[in-house]
Motif scaffolding. Sequence first.
Motif, PDB file in Angstrom:
ATOM      1  N   GLY A  51       3.018  -3.963   7.207  1.00 52.73           N
ATOM      2  CA  GLY A  51       3.800  -3.606   6.030  1.00 52.73           C
ATOM      3  C   GLY A  51       3.577  -4.557   4.876  1.00 52.73           C
ATOM      4  N   ARG A  52       3.479  -5.820   5.190  1.00 53.83           N
ATOM      5  CA  ARG A  52       3.249  -6.823   4.153  1.00 53.83           C
ATOM      6  C   ARG A  52       1.901  -6.587   3.468  1.00 53.83           C
ATOM      7  NH1 ARG A  52       7.222  -8.733   2.379  1.00 53.83           N
ATOM      8  NH2 ARG A  52       6.246  -7.948   0.493  1.00 53.83           N
ATOM      9  N   GLU A  53       0.891  -6.199   4.258  1.00 49.92           N
ATOM     10  CA  GLU A  53      -0.423  -5.900   3.685  1.00 49.92           C
ATOM     11  C   GLU A  53      -0.323  -4.792   2.638  1.00 49.92           C
ATOM     12  OE1 GLU A  53      -3.573  -4.990   6.392  1.00 49.92           O
ATOM     13  OE2 GLU A  53      -2.931  -6.498   7.844  1.00 49.92           O
ATOM     14  N   VAL A  54       0.384  -3.734   2.989  1.00 53.11           N
ATOM     15  CA  VAL A  54       0.503  -2.586   2.095  1.00 53.11           C
ATOM     16  C   VAL A  54       1.340  -2.934   0.868  1.00 53.11           C
ATOM     17  CG1 VAL A  54       1.436  -0.243   1.884  1.00 53.11           C
ATOM     18  CG2 VAL A  54       0.171  -0.918   3.945  1.00 53.11           C
ATOM     19  N   ALA A  55       2.482  -3.579   1.075  1.00 46.58           N
ATOM     20  CA  ALA A  55       3.384  -3.892  -0.037  1.00 46.58           C
ATOM     21  C   ALA A  55       2.748  -4.856  -1.023  1.00 46.58           C
ATOM     22  CB  ALA A  55       4.691  -4.470   0.496  1.00 46.58           C
ATOM     23  N   ASP A  56       1.984  -5.823  -0.530  1.00 53.19           N
ATOM     24  CA  ASP A  56       1.417  -6.843  -1.409  1.00 53.19           C
ATOM     25  C   ASP A  56       0.246  -6.339  -2.239  1.00 53.19           C
ATOM     26  OD1 ASP A  56       3.314  -8.591  -0.527  1.00 53.19           O
ATOM     27  OD2 ASP A  56       1.999  -9.680   0.855  1.00 53.19           O
ATOM     28  N   LYS A  57      -0.247  -5.151  -1.907  1.00 53.14           N
ATOM     29  CA  LYS A  57      -1.318  -4.559  -2.725  1.00 53.14           C
ATOM     30  C   LYS A  57      -0.772  -3.850  -3.962  1.00 53.14           C
ATOM     31  CE  LYS A  57      -4.673  -3.833   1.027  1.00 53.14           C
ATOM     32  NZ  LYS A  57      -5.417  -2.819   1.822  1.00 53.14           N
ATOM     33  N   VAL A  58       0.532  -3.628  -3.998  1.00 54.45           N
ATOM     34  CA  VAL A  58       1.150  -2.949  -5.141  1.00 54.45           C
ATOM     35  C   VAL A  58       1.325  -3.954  -6.271  1.00 54.45           C
ATOM     36  CG1 VAL A  58       3.139  -1.626  -5.946  1.00 54.45           C
ATOM     37  CG2 VAL A  58       2.351  -1.389  -3.579  1.00 54.45           C
ATOM     38  N   THR A  59       0.782  -3.652  -7.413  1.00 51.33           N
ATOM     39  CA  THR A  59       0.795  -4.613  -8.523  1.00 51.33           C
ATOM     40  C   THR A  59       1.759  -4.247  -9.638  1.00 51.33           C
ATOM     41  OG1 THR A  59      -1.063  -3.453  -9.574  1.00 51.33           O
ATOM     42  CG2 THR A  59      -1.598  -5.274  -8.084  1.00 51.33           C
ATOM     43  N   ASP A  60       2.227  -2.996  -9.682  1.00 50.23           N
ATOM     44  CA  ASP A  60       3.056  -2.575 -10.821  1.00 50.23           C
ATOM     45  C   ASP A  60       4.550  -2.644 -10.538  1.00 50.23           C
ATOM     46  OD1 ASP A  60       3.037  -0.539  -8.974  1.00 50.23           O
ATOM     47  OD2 ASP A  60       2.956   1.075 -10.464  1.00 50.23           O
ATOM     48  N   ARG A  61       4.949  -2.988  -9.307  1.00 46.11           N
ATOM     49  CA  ARG A  61       6.368  -3.104  -8.988  1.00 46.11           C
ATOM     50  C   ARG A  61       6.526  -3.844  -7.669  1.00 46.11           C
ATOM     51  NH1 ARG A  61       4.833   1.864  -6.894  1.00 46.11           N
ATOM     52  NH2 ARG A  61       5.925   2.579  -5.012  1.00 46.11           N
ATOM     53  N   LYS A  62       7.719  -4.323  -7.435  1.00 47.47           N
ATOM     54  CA  LYS A  62       8.032  -4.978  -6.175  1.00 47.47           C
ATOM     55  C   LYS A  62       8.377  -3.926  -5.140  1.00 47.47           C
ATOM     56  CE  LYS A  62       9.222  -8.160  -3.173  1.00 47.47           C
ATOM     57  NZ  LYS A  62       8.202  -9.025  -2.518  1.00 47.47           N
ATOM     58  N   VAL A  63       7.757  -4.012  -3.966  1.00 48.74           N
ATOM     59  CA  VAL A  63       8.052  -3.110  -2.862  1.00 48.74           C
ATOM     60  C   VAL A  63       8.608  -3.937  -1.702  1.00 48.74           C
ATOM     61  CG1 VAL A  63       7.113  -1.499  -1.170  1.00 48.74           C
ATOM     62  CG2 VAL A  63       6.312  -1.426  -3.548  1.00 48.74           C
TER      63      VAL A  63
END
Length: 340
Positions: free
Chosen positions: A94-106
């Motif tokens: 999950g951390r891998e996927v969330a940390d790839k998002v650059t336009d908002r905090k997931v």
Amino acid sequence: MSNPLTTLLQNRDWLLADGATGTNLFNMGLSAGDPPELWNVDHPDRIRALYAGAVDAGSDLFLTNTFGGNASRLKLHNAQSRVFELNKLGAELGREVADKVTDRKVIVAGSVGPTGDIMAPMGTLTFDLAVEMFHEQAEGLKAGGADVAWVETISAFEEFAAASKAFALADLPWCGTMSFDTAGRTMMGITTKDMVRKTLKLENPPVAFGANCGVGASDLLRTVQGLATEHPQHPLIAKGNAGIPKYHDGHIHYDGTPELMADYACLARDSGAKIIGGCCGTTPEHLKAMRTALEERPRTDAPSHEAIAAALGGFSSASDGTDGNAPKARSTKRRRRPAA
């Protein structure tokens, strides 16, 4: 306590959570009865795809594939010694996927389901043993990078309280939902009034709390309104099923369309929920429609029960659980199933 979820809640009118776990994993090939947590090891690509599906659809928060990742449930598959490992992997993916998002905090929320055992004195599960099992799971989730723990589909408040203590021991903020699936009450007889009163007295209260799963979206919104009436200031969670399950061609299908779930999302927001997602049957297609509706439709006053029923279908019972007409608590043991 300062944490990423609290910060988001302070700066946003609403957050979109994710949809189903089990339903979407079954669509990827998971067989009924197989433990989905083992896919964190055996099929990490599919778990990444599960998480990414929610994020790409617009979710601000998603739950990890760890719902049944406690020792009692994993023992059914001779995997009770792998609690820490499987929970850590679920959060790491999950951390891998969330940390790839650059336009908002997931937010990565570590899913924690019920132990599957009945609390004493009706069953054999003691409070201390429940704390021990939840703590072991929480430590794995924390090590994997989960932002918060998220206990869900709980029916006994004693188990909810045990999770609260376990998360305090792990120093991990948490959220929690119960399933009000018995004429407005949980399977063990808890009402919305009970939940609010007891939750706010916990030594380690949750960042947000609410309801998930249950019967249908209409019932869940009635529950959310009940929670909001008791304590409108606390962030509330609504994760309703995508319609009603129906058996067709050997499979369970949920009849809720993306359009229905878009209506549900806005009704949930207007009913007082701050974190809004889906449970069983909710796919990325549903989530996209929910996100668009929440962004485009203006907030209104809380809908009446009549308006909810007209939009989403009638309630499964006349009682909301607080009028004394609900069935008594059941003591039967629930069958294991993944968070759908």
